[in-house]
Design an enzyme around this catalytic site. Structure first.
Site, PDB file in Angstrom:
ATOM      1  N   ILE A   8       0.838  -1.208   0.000  1.00 35.34           N
ATOM      2  CA  ILE A   8       0.000   0.000   0.000  1.00 35.34           C
ATOM      3  C   ILE A   8       0.865   1.247   0.000  1.00 35.34           C
ATOM      4  CG2 ILE A   8      -0.275  -0.162   2.545  1.00 35.34           C
ATOM      5  CD1 ILE A   8      -2.976   1.279   2.177  1.00 35.34           C
ATOM      6  N   ASN A  80      -2.547   4.146  -3.411  1.00 33.01           N
ATOM      7  CA  ASN A  80      -3.448   5.078  -2.727  1.00 33.01           C
ATOM      8  C   ASN A  80      -2.862   6.489  -2.608  1.00 33.01           C
ATOM      9  OD1 ASN A  80      -5.520   5.892  -0.531  1.00 33.01           O
ATOM     10  ND2 ASN A  80      -3.554   6.000   0.542  1.00 33.01           N
ATOM     11  N   TYR A 147      -5.068  17.304 -10.990  1.00 34.91           N
ATOM     12  CA  TYR A 147      -5.716  16.201 -10.264  1.00 34.91           C
ATOM     13  C   TYR A 147      -6.674  15.443 -11.194  1.00 34.91           C
ATOM     14  CZ  TYR A 147      -7.908  13.729  -6.358  1.00 34.91           C
ATOM     15  OH  TYR A 147      -8.373  12.753  -5.501  1.00 34.91           O
ATOM     16  N   LYS A 151      -5.842  11.574 -12.499  1.00 36.75           N
ATOM     17  CA  LYS A 151      -6.772  10.506 -12.097  1.00 36.75           C
ATOM     18  C   LYS A 151      -7.448   9.882 -13.325  1.00 36.75           C
ATOM     19  CE  LYS A 151      -6.300  10.510  -7.576  1.00 36.75           C
ATOM     20  NZ  LYS A 151      -5.703   9.384  -6.861  1.00 36.75           N
ATOM     21  N   THR A 182     -10.410  13.593   5.248  1.00 32.14           N
ATOM     22  CA  THR A 182      -8.955  13.441   5.393  1.00 32.14           C
ATOM     23  C   THR A 182      -8.272  14.806   5.232  1.00 32.14           C
ATOM     24  OG1 THR A 182      -8.555  13.192   3.047  1.00 32.14           O
ATOM     25  CG2 THR A 182      -9.081  11.168   4.247  1.00 32.14           C
TER      26      THR A 182
HETATM   27  N1  LIG Z   1     -10.163  12.551   0.562  1.00 28.20           N
HETATM   28  C1  LIG Z   1     -11.012  12.536  -0.447  1.00 28.20           C
HETATM   29  O1  LIG Z   1     -12.126  13.098  -0.385  1.00 28.20           O
HETATM   30  C2  LIG Z   1     -10.661  11.800  -1.707  1.00 28.20           C
HETATM   31  C3  LIG Z   1     -11.605  11.781  -2.738  1.00 28.20           C
HETATM   32  C4  LIG Z   1     -11.304  11.097  -3.907  1.00 28.20           C
HETATM   33  C5  LIG Z   1     -10.088  10.453  -4.028  1.00 28.20           C
HETATM   34  N2  LIG Z   1      -9.174  10.504  -3.015  1.00 28.20           N
HETATM   35  C6  LIG Z   1      -7.904   9.800  -3.204  1.00 28.20           C
HETATM   36  O2  LIG Z   1      -7.677   8.952  -2.093  1.00 28.20           O
HETATM   37  C7  LIG Z   1      -6.264   8.762  -1.915  1.00 28.20           C
HETATM   38  C8  LIG Z   1      -5.904   9.039  -0.463  1.00 28.20           C
HETATM   39  O3  LIG Z   1      -6.186  10.397  -0.199  1.00 28.20           O
HETATM   40  P1  LIG Z   1      -6.353  11.001   1.269  1.00 28.20           P
HETATM   41  O4  LIG Z   1      -7.569  11.843   1.205  1.00 28.20           O
HETATM   42  O5  LIG Z   1      -6.224   9.942   2.280  1.00 28.20           O
HETATM   43  O6  LIG Z   1      -5.096  11.980   1.266  1.00 28.20           O
HETATM   44  P2  LIG Z   1      -4.136  12.463   2.438  1.00 28.20           P
HETATM   45  O7  LIG Z   1      -4.849  12.433   3.736  1.00 28.20           O
HETATM   46  O8  LIG Z   1      -3.558  13.747   1.960  1.00 28.20           O
HETATM   47  O9  LIG Z   1      -2.995  11.328   2.463  1.00 28.20           O
HETATM   48  C9  LIG Z   1      -2.129  11.185   1.374  1.00 28.20           C
HETATM   49  C10 LIG Z   1      -1.158  10.051   1.635  1.00 28.20           C
HETATM   50  O10 LIG Z   1      -0.267  10.003   0.511  1.00 28.20           O
HETATM   51  C11 LIG Z   1       1.077  10.084   0.976  1.00 28.20           C
HETATM   52  N3  LIG Z   1       1.903  10.876   0.066  1.00 28.20           N
HETATM   53  C12 LIG Z   1       1.664  12.143  -0.356  1.00 28.20           C
HETATM   54  N4  LIG Z   1       2.678  12.560  -1.118  1.00 28.20           N
HETATM   55  C13 LIG Z   1       3.583  11.547  -1.160  1.00 28.20           C
HETATM   56  C14 LIG Z   1       4.856  11.392  -1.774  1.00 28.20           C
HETATM   57  N5  LIG Z   1       5.421  12.363  -2.498  1.00 28.20           N
HETATM   58  N6  LIG Z   1       5.498  10.203  -1.619  1.00 28.20           N
HETATM   59  C15 LIG Z   1       4.953   9.214  -0.866  1.00 28.20           C
HETATM   60  N7  LIG Z   1       3.755   9.313  -0.267  1.00 28.20           N
HETATM   61  C16 LIG Z   1       3.087  10.467  -0.412  1.00 28.20           C
HETATM   62  C17 LIG Z   1       0.986  10.787   2.326  1.00 28.20           C
HETATM   63  O11 LIG Z   1       2.061  10.378   3.171  1.00 28.20           O
HETATM   64  P3  LIG Z   1       3.368  11.271   3.487  1.00 28.20           P
HETATM   65  O12 LIG Z   1       2.919  12.684   3.561  1.00 28.20           O
HETATM   66  O13 LIG Z   1       3.854  10.685   4.771  1.00 28.20           O
HETATM   67  O14 LIG Z   1       4.293  10.999   2.353  1.00 28.20           O
HETATM   68  C18 LIG Z   1      -0.327  10.252   2.880  1.00 28.20           C
HETATM   69  O15 LIG Z   1      -0.115   9.041   3.558  1.00 28.20           O
HETATM   70  C19 LIG Z   1      -5.591   9.712  -2.904  1.00 28.20           C
HETATM   71  O16 LIG Z   1      -5.216   9.002  -4.066  1.00 28.20           O
HETATM   72  C20 LIG Z   1      -6.689  10.702  -3.252  1.00 28.20           C
HETATM   73  O17 LIG Z   1      -6.514  11.282  -4.524  1.00 28.20           O
HETATM   74  C21 LIG Z   1      -9.426  11.164  -1.856  1.00 28.20           C
END
Ligand SMILES: NC(=O)c1ccc[n+]([C@@H]2O[C@H](COP(=O)([O-])OP(=O)(O)OC[C@H]3O[C@@H](n4cnc5c(N)ncnc54)[C@H](OP(=O)(O)O)[C@@H]3O)[C@@H](O)[C@H]2O)c1
Length: 244
Positions: A8, A80, A147, A151, A182
């Protein structure tokens, strides 16, 4: 007991953290978890790799460690990690930020999926590749050009991978998780109306309690992984199914 592996990305917070918590309790799973941040978790079934997934040369060098020679009955790759990117209209985007976003949201998952298929294609294991998508993959949102386009591209890449690997024990998903409570949603609400005209709608989602919890989405994703026979289509949206 069968032996499973979950790989993951983006496990350190948000949705990825909730998925990690779900699988940490399952002793049949070994977990390889990749983010820049390492969590203070000491568990024999968790291997954390601290890596910036936008640095593709580093990722390429690490691939042999991620896809080792060890055999498993079931292997899941869950791409993810993702970034909303600079929330700005096209014309005001920074080249470095564009590069980081394309690397993280698109090329990183492509590298990992490519290496996964190469390593496991000929094995008898049950194999699942799940690339986290978004409603924005099929909806043009002002301020989210990078974005939406990364995607959308990842979703098409997943569709092609599925078409090339038709086999009963190989499953590919491009999965939209809904609007999840998040840090990413916080980043969205912290932008400006001039850059992101839909901001008030997203603030209202939070105020009206319409955001879904990461744990609820994690449970649904785990349900899908456990019931692939019920999920035949590559394109999935957690809002369209319930756990029965
Ligand atoms: N939240 C929503 O409403 C939503 C809706 C649709 C889709 N999504 C998708 O769901 C997924 C998870 O999103 P989330 O909302 O959980 O986001 P989040 O809270 O911002 O978490 C993002 C995760 O990605 C990691 N990450 C970011 N930049 C990175 C890098 N350069 N290298 C390695 N790891 C990196 C971060 O860890 P570190 O900072 O420790 O690296 C963190 O664990 C994403 O693909 C997002 O596009 C989210």
């Amino acid at each position: 007991m069968s032996k499973s592996l979950l790989i993951i990305t983006g496990h350190s917070q948000g949705l990825g953290r909730a998925i990690l918590d779900h699988y940490l309790g399952d002793q049949s799973f070994q977990i390889i978890a990749i983010s820049r941040t390492k969590l203070e978790i000491d568990s024999p079934n968790l291997q954390q790799i601290s890596m910036d997934l936008s640095e593709l040369d580093v990722l390429e060098r690490q691939l042999p460690d991620i896809f080792s020679e060890v055999e498993f009955d079931k292997i899941i790759l869950l791409n993810n990690a993702g970034w909303i990117g600079q929330i700005k209209p096209i014309g005001n985007l920074g080249p470095k930020e564009m590069r980081v976003q394309v690397n993280l949201n698109l090329l990183g998952p492509m590298y990992l999926t490519n290496a996964f298929i190469k390593r496991y294609k000929e094995t008898d294991s049950e194999k699942i590749v799940c690339n986290i998508s978004s409603g924005a993959a099929s909806r043009a949102v002002e301020g989210w050009s990078g974005y939406c386009s990364t995607k959308a591209a990842l979703s098409m890449f997943t569709l092609v991978a599925a078409k090339e690997n038709k086999s009963e024990n190989f499953h590919f998903y491009s999965l939209a998780p809904g609007i999840v409570d998040t840090g990413m949603q916080g980043e969205i609400r912290g932008s400006n109306e001039s850059d992101f005209p839909e901001i008030e709608k997203f603030k209202a989602f939070k105020e009206e309690g319409k955001l879904v919890s990461p744990m609820e989405v994690a449970e649904k994703i785990a349900y899908l992984f456990d019931h692939t026979e019920l999920f035949k289509e590559v394109i999935q949206d957690v809002r369209k199914f319930e756990i029965s």
